[in-house]
Design an enzyme around this catalytic site. Sequence first.
Site, PDB file in Angstrom:
ATOM      1  CD  GLU A   1      -2.021  -2.184   0.712  1.00  0.00           C
ATOM      2  OE1 GLU A   1      -1.307  -2.859   1.475  1.00  0.00           O
ATOM      3  OE2 GLU A   1      -2.574  -2.666  -0.291  1.00  0.00           O
TER       4      GLU A   1
ATOM      5  CG  ASN B   1      -2.134  -5.051  -2.970  1.00  0.00           C
ATOM      6  OD1 ASN B   1      -1.547  -5.420  -1.956  1.00  0.00           O
ATOM      7  ND2 ASN B   1      -2.331  -3.775  -3.253  1.00  0.00           N
TER       8      ASN B   1
ATOM      9  CG  ASP C   1      -5.923  -4.764  -1.346  1.00  0.00           C
ATOM     10  OD1 ASP C   1      -6.318  -4.825  -0.161  1.00  0.00           O
ATOM     11  OD2 ASP C   1      -4.727  -4.859  -1.662  1.00  0.00           O
TER      12      ASP C   1
END
Lengths: 599, 192, 332
Positions: free
Chosen positions: A199, A283, A325
Site C-alpha cells: 500500500e 497486490n 486488492d
Amino acid sequence: MGFRSASVFGFRLALGLLLAVVATSAWCGPPAVAKAADGNWTMPARDYASTRFSPLDQVNGSNVAKLKVEFTFSTGVNRGQEAAPIVVGSTMYIVTPFPNVLYALDLSKPGAPQKWKYEPHPEPAAQGVACCDVVNRGAVYWQGKVIINTLDGNTIAVDADTGKEVWKTKLGDINKGESVTMAPLVVKGKVLVGNSGGEFGVRGWIAALDADSGKLVWKAFNTGPDKDVLIGPDFKPFYASDKGTDLGVKSWPPDAWKIGGSTVWGWISYDPELDLIYYGTGNPGPWNPAQRPGANKWTSGLFARDPDTGQARWFYQFSPHDLHDYDAVNESLLLDMPVNGVRRKVLVRPERNGFFYVMDRATGQVLSADPYGYENAILRVDLKSGNAIYNPAMQPQAGRVTRHICPASPGAKDWNPSAFSPRTGLVYIPHINLCQDSEPSEVNYIAGTPYVGADVRMYAGPGGNRGVFTAWNPVTRKPAWEIKEDLPLWSGALATAGDLVFYGTMDGWFKAVDARTGALKWQFKTDSGIIGQPVSYRGPDGRQYIAVLSGVGGWAGAIVVGNLDPRDQTAGGGWVNAVPDLKDKTGPGGTLYVFALPK
Amino acid sequence: MSSRFRSDVASIVVVALTLAALLGGCERERREYHSSPTATAQPHPRLSTLQPGDMLSAPMDPVGLHFENNAYHITQGGRLYRWFNCNGCHANGGGSIGPALMDAQWRYGGRIDQIHASILEGRPNGMPSWRGKMTDQQAWQLSAYIRALSGNVRKDAAPSRREGMRATPPPTRIPSQPPRSGDDSAQTVPAP
Amino acid sequence: MSQRGLHWGIATGSIALLAACNQVQSALAPVADESRAIERVWDLMLWICGPMYVLVLLALGYALWRNRGTGHGRASDRTLWFGLLGFTVLTAGLLTVLTAQSYVQDRRLHAPVVDPVNVRITAKQWWWQVEYLDADPSKQFTTANELHLPVDRPARIELRTSDVIHSLWIPVLNGKEDLIPGHANMITMTPRKVGRYRGQCAEFCGLQHANMALDVRVDDPRAFAAWQSHQRMPGNTPTTRATMAGRNDFTATACAMCHAIGGTDAGGVVGPNLTHLASRSALAAGAMPLNRGTLETWIADPQRHKPGTNMPAVPLQPQQLSDITDYLMSLN
C-alpha cells in the site's frame, strides 16, 4: 439367512470395512516431511505443509467442556496480536506487535514465568508505514535460535536459551514505505523473509538469509526484469500468459513495476520431496487500476522456487491486473489427495479472491477453482487458460462509485490461516463475508506515504453475517458444514487429533467445535478480540495445552486500536463501516491465554 | 402620496438594495496566491499545558487564524490533503494508519499552529516530517482544512460536500468539536 | 460607388481575408478531415445564409420603397401569394440542403477509424496531461501540454479530467469537446498537413482558464516515430556538477512531491511530467516560452506569472534554483 450367505455377507462387510479404512487412510494428507516432535510447535504453520494440525488427542470432544485457563501472560502491548506462540521443549516464545518484544516463558515452572525477554528497539517511525496495524505474525525456531522479524525491516536471530542476540540483518527501508510483519520460515538452513508495503508503493521481494550468520544468500524481487525476479532456464510456468521474457517489466507502464507492490507478507510452504518453496505475492500498487494497465506480473500470484538458489520454477497469477486488492499471500496447504479418483500431489488454497484452488504443486496447473463464499467480482476461473474472468459490471472506474463488489478487499479470506485435519479430510477456513463500494482516484506517488488511490467502504455480504467458519472438503469441492458469525473472523484455525477445531472471534470468544459436525463444544471469553493463531503443545508434564494470544487489532480491528471515527465510512481502509460496533464489543488487549484440562 | 412618488421611492429602494447586495459580494475574502518564497522561521507552539512556575502567555500566531477563516485556503487544503496522500493514512478524517482528524482527540495538540507544527516536524510514532517538502503556505492550508474536518472553522468558510463517494458528512455539517484533553488514544502508543 | 461604400467594402473584405491568415489556431484554416467537414458546413451556411440575408433585406427595402407615401400595401393577392409561396419553397429547400450537409458531415466526424494513434488527454487545472497509449503498456509514455500527431493517420483521443469541466479545442483539427469529471469522451482527428498549431481550453475552468494552451505538432511519420521513441526513454542522466546537484535537489525537495521524471525517484503525478521538459517550446501551458531564463523565473515564483496556479513558490537557495534549472534544461 443360511451359513453360506452369512459368510458371504460377512466377507463383504469385512471387505467394505477394510476399504473404508483404506479410503480414510488414503488421506495421508501432508507428504512425508521432517516432522517436529509431536508435542512441539516450532513454526507458526506447525509443519512445512502448513496443516496447523496437532497430533495431540488428549483433549477431545468428550472432555473439552472441562477445558480451563491454566495460565495467562500479559505482553504489555495492546495492539493486534496476530502471532502464533512457538513451543520447543519446555519453553514458549511469543513475539509482540511493535515494539516486537520477544518473550521466552518457562513452561516447566508453575505459571510459566518469563525466562528472558529480548527487546529489538525497532524504529518508532516504522509505525507510520504499517498499513494494517503494527502486527507481527510470529517467530520461528531453528537449531537453538529463535528468529523474528521487526517492523522496521530487521531479521534477528536470538539464542533460544539465553535471549542474547546472535545476528541481526537489515533488509527493509521504511523511507521507501517498507516494513516487515510476516513470520519467517527456515528451510534447509536458510531464513526466508519477505517485505510488506504494497500500500506504500514498494517493490516486493523475498530473501534468504543464512540461519547461522544472517548473511544474505539470495534475494528475488517479484516485479521487474527476469534477472531480478530470478527467472531463468528452470522457469516453466504452466499457462501461456506467464511465458515470455521480462514480463515483470512488459506488463506494466514504464517504471511502474518499481513501485508496483507484489510483497511477501504472508505464508510460505515447503515440499522437501520436490524441493520447492511456495509463497504468494501481494497486490499491485496502486489500488487504482487505471494507473497500471497490463497484467502486472508477478503480483497477486503464487511462485514456486528453489530454496537454495531462489530460482523460480513456476508461477500462477490468481488475479491478473488486480482490481480489488486481492493479495495472494494466503497459506498454501500441501496435500496428497485424490483428484477425480487419481491421487496427486496438490496445493490447496482458500484464496483471497473468493475461490478455493486445488493446484498441481509440481507444475502449477489449476485443477479446480470453486467459490467458497459469495462471489460477483470474478465470474469464474477458466481452467484452460488459467485466467480469472472478471465481471465487467464490477470493475471500478475513477470518478464513479462501483457498488456491492463481493468479496470486499480483504477477500473471502485474508491472511488468517486455515487448518487441515487428515482425520476428517477437511480444510477449516475462518473467513469473512463482506462486500464493498469502491471509488478509485488518481494517486500521487510519494515514497514513504500510502500509494492507494481508492475510497472503499465495506459492509456485510448476503446473509448479514460478517464472518463465517467453513469446513471445506477439497475432494468433493463443497463445504461440509458452516458456522455463521456476527463479526468477521480474523483469527487462525487449529485442528487437533482430538477431532476438535479451535478459532477465536473478534469480540474475544475462543471456541472449540467438533471437527466433523461443527457443533460448538466449548468456548471461553478472553479479555479482548482474538486475531491470533491458536496452537497446541505437550507441556513438560505431558498434558496437552492450547495457547492463543488475545488482543484485537489488525486491519479488521483498526477501529479499536486506532480509535477511529465511525462517521467516516472510508476510515480504516473501509473496515470502520463494516464493524462500527466493534468498539462496543471489545477494547484493545495483549494477553496470552493457555488452556488445559484439569489435572 | 401620488403614484409617481411611490414608484420613484420604490425604484430607489430597489437600486439601493441591489447595490448593497452586489457590493457585499465583493472581496468577501482575500485570496493570496502569492506567498513569500523565502523560508520564514515559525515560532514553535507549545504542545504541553504544563509550564513550570507561573504561566507565560503567548498569543497564537495570527497567521493561523487568518488561514482557518479563509474559504479559499481551506479548499486548497482539501486539494493538498489528497495530493500529499494524507487521506492514505487518515482517510477522509476518520483515520486509518494514522489517527482520526475529525474528532476532538489530538495527541499533539489540535490548535491550527500545533497541527501545522505536526505536519512540518513529523511526530515520533509515524507521522512523516514534511519540512522542505511542502511550502509553509501549503502547510497552513492543510492545517486549516484539518481544522475544518472537525468542525472548527466558520461554517461559511468550511467546504461543502465532496464530489465522489459521500463517505463522511461534509465539514459544513460537522458539529464544532474543540480539541479536548484526556486523550485515551495516546494510551495505545507504545514506548519505543 | 461612393467613397464611403469603397471604404466599407475594403474593411469587410480585409477582415474576411485576415481571418484566413491565422493558420495556427483558426477554424477557417482547417488541416484535418474533421475540421474540413466542419468547414464545409460552415461554407454552405455562409453562402446560403449570406445571400438569403441580403435577399431578405433587399425585399424589405423594396417593400418600404414601394409603399412610401401610401399608408398601406397595394400588391395584388396573386403576386403576394406567388411571392410568399416561392419564398417558402426556397427557404424549405435551402434548409433541407443545409440539414443534409450537416448530417453528412456529422457522420464524417464520427466515422470509425482504422489503426489510430491512441492518446489520452487528462485536463487538470490549468494544464494538459497527454498520455500516449499502447497495447503494450510498457511502451506508454506521458507528457504535458503538447500533442504530437503523425500526418495522414487518425488520432483517437480519450478525454478525461479529474477536477472540473474543461473543453479541448484545436480549431485546425476539430471542434470543441468537453472533458467532464467521471466521464470519458472521445474525439478523433486526422491531420493532413504538417505544421505547428495551437489548441486551448474552451470551457471556463477557473482562474487561469485563459492560460491553458496546447502545443500541437503534426509531423511526418518518421519524425513522429522518432519523437515517440525518444519520449519513451527515461530522463537524461546528469553529468555535470550542476545537473547532478540539481537532480538531487529536485528529488529531495518539494519538486518530486508533484512532478515525475522517468528514471529518477521523482514519481509525482499531480503536476506535469518533466522527463523531456527541455524538448518543449513553452512553459506552463503556453503561459510563456521555454528557455533557461523563463524557467528559472517560473520556478522562483510561479504565482507571479500565473496567479492561482497550483504550483507554489518553493523556498530554494539561489544555488539550488540554478542547479535545478540547469538539470531541467538538460532533460531534452
